[in-house]
Scaffold this active site. Structure first.
Site, PDB file in Angstrom:
ATOM      1  N   PRO A  44      -3.131 -12.151  10.325  1.00 40.55           N
ATOM      2  CA  PRO A  44      -3.486 -11.972  11.743  1.00 40.55           C
ATOM      3  C   PRO A  44      -3.538 -10.487  12.079  1.00 40.55           C
ATOM      4  CG  PRO A  44      -1.224 -12.764  11.500  1.00 40.55           C
ATOM      5  CD  PRO A  44      -1.830 -12.791  10.133  1.00 40.55           C
ATOM      6  N   ASP A  45      -4.418 -10.112  13.009  1.00 39.75           N
ATOM      7  CA  ASP A  45      -4.473  -8.711  13.444  1.00 39.75           C
ATOM      8  C   ASP A  45      -3.481  -8.556  14.603  1.00 39.75           C
ATOM      9  OD1 ASP A  45      -5.190  -6.253  14.799  1.00 39.75           O
ATOM     10  OD2 ASP A  45      -6.925  -6.241  13.455  1.00 39.75           O
ATOM     11  N   ILE A  46      -2.383  -7.877  14.323  1.00 40.65           N
ATOM     12  CA  ILE A  46      -1.280  -7.781  15.294  1.00 40.65           C
ATOM     13  C   ILE A  46      -1.712  -6.994  16.535  1.00 40.65           C
ATOM     14  CG2 ILE A  46       1.108  -7.002  15.614  1.00 40.65           C
ATOM     15  CD1 ILE A  46       1.380  -7.221  12.490  1.00 40.65           C
ATOM     16  N   LYS A  50     -13.443   0.456  15.656  1.00 43.19           N
ATOM     17  CA  LYS A  50     -12.164  -0.270  15.719  1.00 43.19           C
ATOM     18  C   LYS A  50     -11.629  -0.302  17.142  1.00 43.19           C
ATOM     19  CE  LYS A  50     -10.600  -0.019  11.084  1.00 43.19           C
ATOM     20  NZ  LYS A  50      -9.901   0.639  10.034  1.00 43.19           N
ATOM     21  N   ASP A  97      -4.333  -6.391   5.053  1.00 41.07           N
ATOM     22  CA  ASP A  97      -5.372  -7.225   5.659  1.00 41.07           C
ATOM     23  C   ASP A  97      -5.315  -8.663   5.152  1.00 41.07           C
ATOM     24  OD1 ASP A  97      -6.355  -5.135   7.167  1.00 41.07           O
ATOM     25  OD2 ASP A  97      -7.600  -4.406   5.529  1.00 41.07           O
ATOM     26  N   PHE A 136      -4.005   2.885  15.195  1.00 42.18           N
ATOM     27  CA  PHE A 136      -4.235   3.952  14.224  1.00 42.18           C
ATOM     28  C   PHE A 136      -5.320   3.465  13.258  1.00 42.18           C
ATOM     29  CE2 PHE A 136      -1.254   7.610  13.889  1.00 42.18           C
ATOM     30  CZ  PHE A 136      -0.609   7.424  15.105  1.00 42.18           C
ATOM     31  N   ASN A 167       0.856  -1.193   0.000  1.00 43.40           N
ATOM     32  CA  ASN A 167       0.000   0.000   0.000  1.00 43.40           C
ATOM     33  C   ASN A 167       0.885   1.234   0.000  1.00 43.40           C
ATOM     34  OD1 ASN A 167       0.537   0.779   2.876  1.00 43.40           O
ATOM     35  ND2 ASN A 167      -0.376  -1.236   3.211  1.00 43.40           N
ATOM     36  N   LYS A 214       8.593 -16.455 -11.050  1.00 40.77           N
ATOM     37  CA  LYS A 214       7.750 -15.431 -11.658  1.00 40.77           C
ATOM     38  C   LYS A 214       6.615 -16.100 -12.451  1.00 40.77           C
ATOM     39  CE  LYS A 214       8.009 -11.525 -14.780  1.00 40.77           C
ATOM     40  NZ  LYS A 214       8.769 -10.860 -15.820  1.00 40.77           N
TER      41      LYS A 214
HETATM   42  O1  C5P Z   1      -6.272  -2.044   9.127  1.00 47.71           O
HETATM   43  P1  C5P Z   1      -6.999  -1.480  10.318  1.00 47.71           P
HETATM   44  O2  C5P Z   1      -7.758  -0.246   9.998  1.00 47.71           O
HETATM   45  O3  C5P Z   1      -7.801  -2.517  11.058  1.00 47.71           O
HETATM   46  O4  C5P Z   1      -5.830  -0.986  11.288  1.00 47.71           O
HETATM   47  C1  C5P Z   1      -6.121  -0.434  12.537  1.00 47.71           C
HETATM   48  C2  C5P Z   1      -4.994  -0.688  13.485  1.00 47.71           C
HETATM   49  O5  C5P Z   1      -4.734  -2.071  13.586  1.00 47.71           O
HETATM   50  C3  C5P Z   1      -3.663  -0.052  13.117  1.00 47.71           C
HETATM   51  O6  C5P Z   1      -3.094   0.381  14.329  1.00 47.71           O
HETATM   52  C4  C5P Z   1      -2.855  -1.195  12.508  1.00 47.71           C
HETATM   53  O7  C5P Z   1      -1.478  -1.038  12.720  1.00 47.71           O
HETATM   54  C5  C5P Z   1      -3.399  -2.394  13.262  1.00 47.71           C
HETATM   55  N1  C5P Z   1      -3.413  -3.621  12.477  1.00 47.71           N
HETATM   56  C6  C5P Z   1      -2.636  -4.689  12.882  1.00 47.71           C
HETATM   57  N2  C5P Z   1      -2.659  -5.858  12.177  1.00 47.71           N
HETATM   58  C7  C5P Z   1      -3.441  -5.998  11.102  1.00 47.71           C
HETATM   59  C8  C5P Z   1      -4.240  -4.926  10.664  1.00 47.71           C
HETATM   60  C9  C5P Z   1      -4.193  -3.752  11.368  1.00 47.71           C
HETATM   61  O8  C5P Z   1      -1.909  -4.558  13.875  1.00 47.71           O
HETATM   62  N3  C5P Z   1      -3.443  -7.136  10.433  1.00 47.71           N
END
Ligand code: C5P
Length: 424
Positions: free
Chosen positions: A331-333, A363, A305, A349, A236, A315
């Site tokens: 995974p959502d960190i 969120k 995401d 953020f 991105n 390739k």
């Molecule tokens: O992508 P999203 O809007 O959900 O991001 C919101 C917050 O979650 C940000 O702080 C981003 O760094 C965190 N995040 C994360 N892991 C992900 C997606 C987002 O830690 N896979």
């Protein structure tokens, strides 16, 4: 990864509303005013002092200029008076008050900055001489003294100058620079005064309250890159500037900072431990290893995401067939860290293209974090400036448009308040 394109009318109405809130907030000054004496001595770099003065005033500092007689051969007091809006202090003898200009002025200052500081003036400071107004001001001060040396490289390397600089450091004087480069005399080497922008940043950093002394802060920044095959990938437009600014502000405020960074073109913040990663999976691993040891976790990264289910090792060859890529969620960190048994104080953020307040608050609840920082993606991504809205239990607060480092400093002050409250 799908982007929602809002209607033009809805977006304009939203921006008008945001601007109104921001203008109200701007009326209440957030940045503290610091009173500075900017001392200018007689070197060719004196021309940079005009720009430095402008930048310090832009940061909200109140600046009183004081010049030596030699400095006025390089830049006029009239220029500095015009820029500062105040008469310039030049002589011990034309004080209309009680004849104590050196005492009165130095007592009223939060710091004295000598830029440029010549070899001669540095020698005077090292030996405690006070034979003109500026050196007397320095000797009579109660406040910190910062000097930005500027001189020919031989003068800088001379044992006498090095002795004097060592003495100033031992006396607690902060020495900013010098830099290496081409000099006015045509020679090249150490001795150039730092650029005005760098000096203004170092001076602002000096004034940052040390709110996080002894605290470990873990920060993610930048984009992630999800490989499609050996040469292509999905990423991105995040530049990493906001995350790096947050790391810089945390360092300035006394924290020990670990920055887990996706691919960016930015210089590493000096003093931070930087862990370079590429994909979201690598970022997750790096964070997992360190999350339990930190006091505060700030997820600024624009984490992808989704990733490609099975990236090609070679390739992918072009063909006339439609190519379908299977994407699986990453995974959502942030949510992972916030759900740890004994989680650090977590800050997220959210970059949104519309409905900032609604989506950011959602969120904050879903990820279960005490503070979520919202910004508009179209204003934030890649730009040097930004506008932030801070969402926490007490509602929301707008940090009006400013450069990202200024915003990051204010954000860290807000985090310190919440962290202190959460700690009790
Ligand atoms: O992508 P999203 O809007 O959900 O991001 C919101 C917050 O979650 C940000 O702080 C981003 O760094 C965190 N995040 C994360 N892991 C992900 C997606 C987002 O830690 N896979």
């Amino acid at each position: 990864m799908s982007a929602i394109i809002p209607s033009q009318a809805r977006m304009s109405a939203f921006l008008v509303k945001m601007r109104a809130i921001m203008e109200q907030t701007q009326a209440k000054r957030i940045v503290p005013v610091n009173r500075i004496i900017l001392g200018i001595t007689g070197g060719i770099a004196a021309y940079k002092a005009a720009e430095l003065l402008r930048l310090l005033m832009k940061q909200g500092m109140e600046v009183q200029v004081a010049m030596t007689e030699a400095a006025s051969h390089f830049i006029t007091p009239t220029t500095m008076q015009g820029l500062s809006g105040k008469p310039v202090l030049t002589s011990q003898w034309d004080d209309a008050g009680n004849g104590m200009a050196h005492i009165n002025s130095s007592r009223a200052a939060d710091a004295i900055i000598i830029a440029p500081a010549t070899a001669d003036f540095i020698a005077k400071l090292a030996h405690g001489l006070a034979d003109d107004l500026l050196s007397a001001l320095c000797l009579a001060r109660h406040c910190p003294l910062l000097v930005a040396p500027a001189m020919n490289r031989e003068m800088w390397q001379n044992a006498a100058t090095q002795r004097n600089i060592a003495q100033l450091l031992a006396d607690g004087v902060r020495v900013l620079g010098p830099a290496c480069g081409v000099q006015a005399c045509g020679e090249e080497g150490m001795g150039r005064m730092l650029e005005a922008e760098q000096l203004a940043q170092d001076i602002a950093a000096f004034f940052q309250p040390k709110l996080f002394s002894g605290k470990q802060i873990l920060i993610t920044a930048g984009p992630t890159y999800e490989a499609i095959d050996a040469v292509r990938g999905i990423t991105n437009r995040s530049s990493g500037k906001m995350g790096y600014a947050v790391a810089q502000a945390a360092l300035e405020q006394g924290a020990e900072v670990t920055l887990v960074s996706g691919p960016t073109a930015l210089a590493k913040p000096q003093g931070a431990q930087v862990v370079d990663v590429t994909s979201a999976a690598q970022m997750f691993e790096a964070v997992k290893q360190r999350a339990a040891d930190c006091d505060i976790f700030i997820g600024v990264a624009a984490v992808a995401d989704y990733r490609i289910a099975q990236p090609g090792t070679q390739k992918i060859k072009k063909s006339t067939e439609t190519l379908t890529l299977e994407l699986v969620p990453n995974p959502d960190i942030l949510a992972y860290v916030a759900a740890l048994p004994n989680p650090p104080f977590c800050v997220g953020f959210a970059a949104e293209s519309e409905n900032l307040a609604k989506y950011a608050e959602q969120k904050r609840c879903v990820k279960n974090v005490p503070l979520l920082v919202g910004n508009l993606a179209q204003q934030a991504i890649g730009s040097d400036d930004n506008e932030l809205v801070l969402f926490d239990d007490s509602g929301n607060r707008v940090l009006p448009r400013a450069d990202k480092l200024t915003l990051a400093r204010l954000l860290m002050q807000h985090i310190a308040q919440l962290y202190e409250g959460a700690d009790q």
